[in-house]
Design an enzyme around this catalytic site. Structure first.
Site: not given
Ligand code: IMP
Length: 185
Positions: A49, A105-106, A109, A137, A158, A171
């Site tokens: 979302k 993507e938002d 990480d 990140k 975070f 959100r």
């Molecule tokens: P990744 O697989 O670790 O790259 O994480 C991807 C997803 O984790 C993102 O699309 C977010 O929904 C969530 N996410 C990662 N870091 C954060 C954060 O700092 N705040 C909120 N959601 C996060």
């Protein structure tokens, strides 16, 4: 909701991005996208979302037709740590055969979600698959996949707001900021 409503929950540091900063950066990204995709139809794929707000503002900054579709995948539980497990909760409605796909993507990480998503979408026969993310990140930079459009590189904290949640909250916050540890500890 704006910062005044959650001021005590956020760290007022360099990860604070105002709505104006976010929208203006998305406009710059849209200009790059328009230039790179001249003469090509774009299918924007938003990841639910978190990417809802990014998609809304990025798509409206594009001065051309685009199609939008959505996918929901699970990568995080209800906390602040990646589970490492990706599952499709909602798949695309669109056939990707021959399409130019731009994943919206938002935040990236660990990059786990995206690496998995890219492999999955590439197996569906698209003409191209690229990524646009508002935030990235440091760990994500070790990812093998190239992220073509990045809004802001941020430290390893975070963050919440502008689509990003903690336990489904924040959100609808207009800005983005780092959640103070007192909120989740
Ligand atoms: P990744 O697989 O670790 O790259 O994480 C991807 C997803 O984790 C993102 O699309 C977010 O929904 C969530 N996410 C990662 N870091 C954060 C954060 O700092 N705040 C909120 N959601 C996060």
């Amino acid at each position: 909701m704006d910062l005044t409503h959650v001021e005590d929950d956020l760290e007022l540091d360099q990860t604070l991005f105002t709505e104006e900063q976010i929208v203006s950066r998305l406009k710059e990204m849209a200009a790059d996208i328009e230039r790179d995709y001249e003469g090509k139809d774009i299918l924007l794929v938003g990841v639910l979302k978190g990417a809802v707000m990014v998609m809304a503002d990025l798509a409206r900054s594009l001065d051309r037709h685009v199609e939008m579709d959505w996918m929901a995948v699970s990568s995080y539980g209800s906390g602040t740590k990646s589970s490492g497990v990706v599952r499709i909760l909602k798949d695309l409605d669109t056939d990707l055969q021959g399409r130019h796909v731009l994943i919206v993507e938002d935040i990236i990480d660990t990059g786990l979600t995206l690496s998995w998503l890219i492999t999955n979408l590439r197996s569906r026969g698209p003409a191209s698959v690229e990524i646009a993310t508002l935030l990235r990140k440091p760990e994500a930079q070790q990812m093998e996949v190239e992220v073509k459009y990045v809004g802001f590189d941020i430290p390893n904290a975070f963050v919440v707001g502008y689509g990003l949640d903690y336990n489904e909250q924040y959100r609808n916050l207009r800005c983005i900021g780092t959640l103070s540890p007192h909120v989740y500890s």
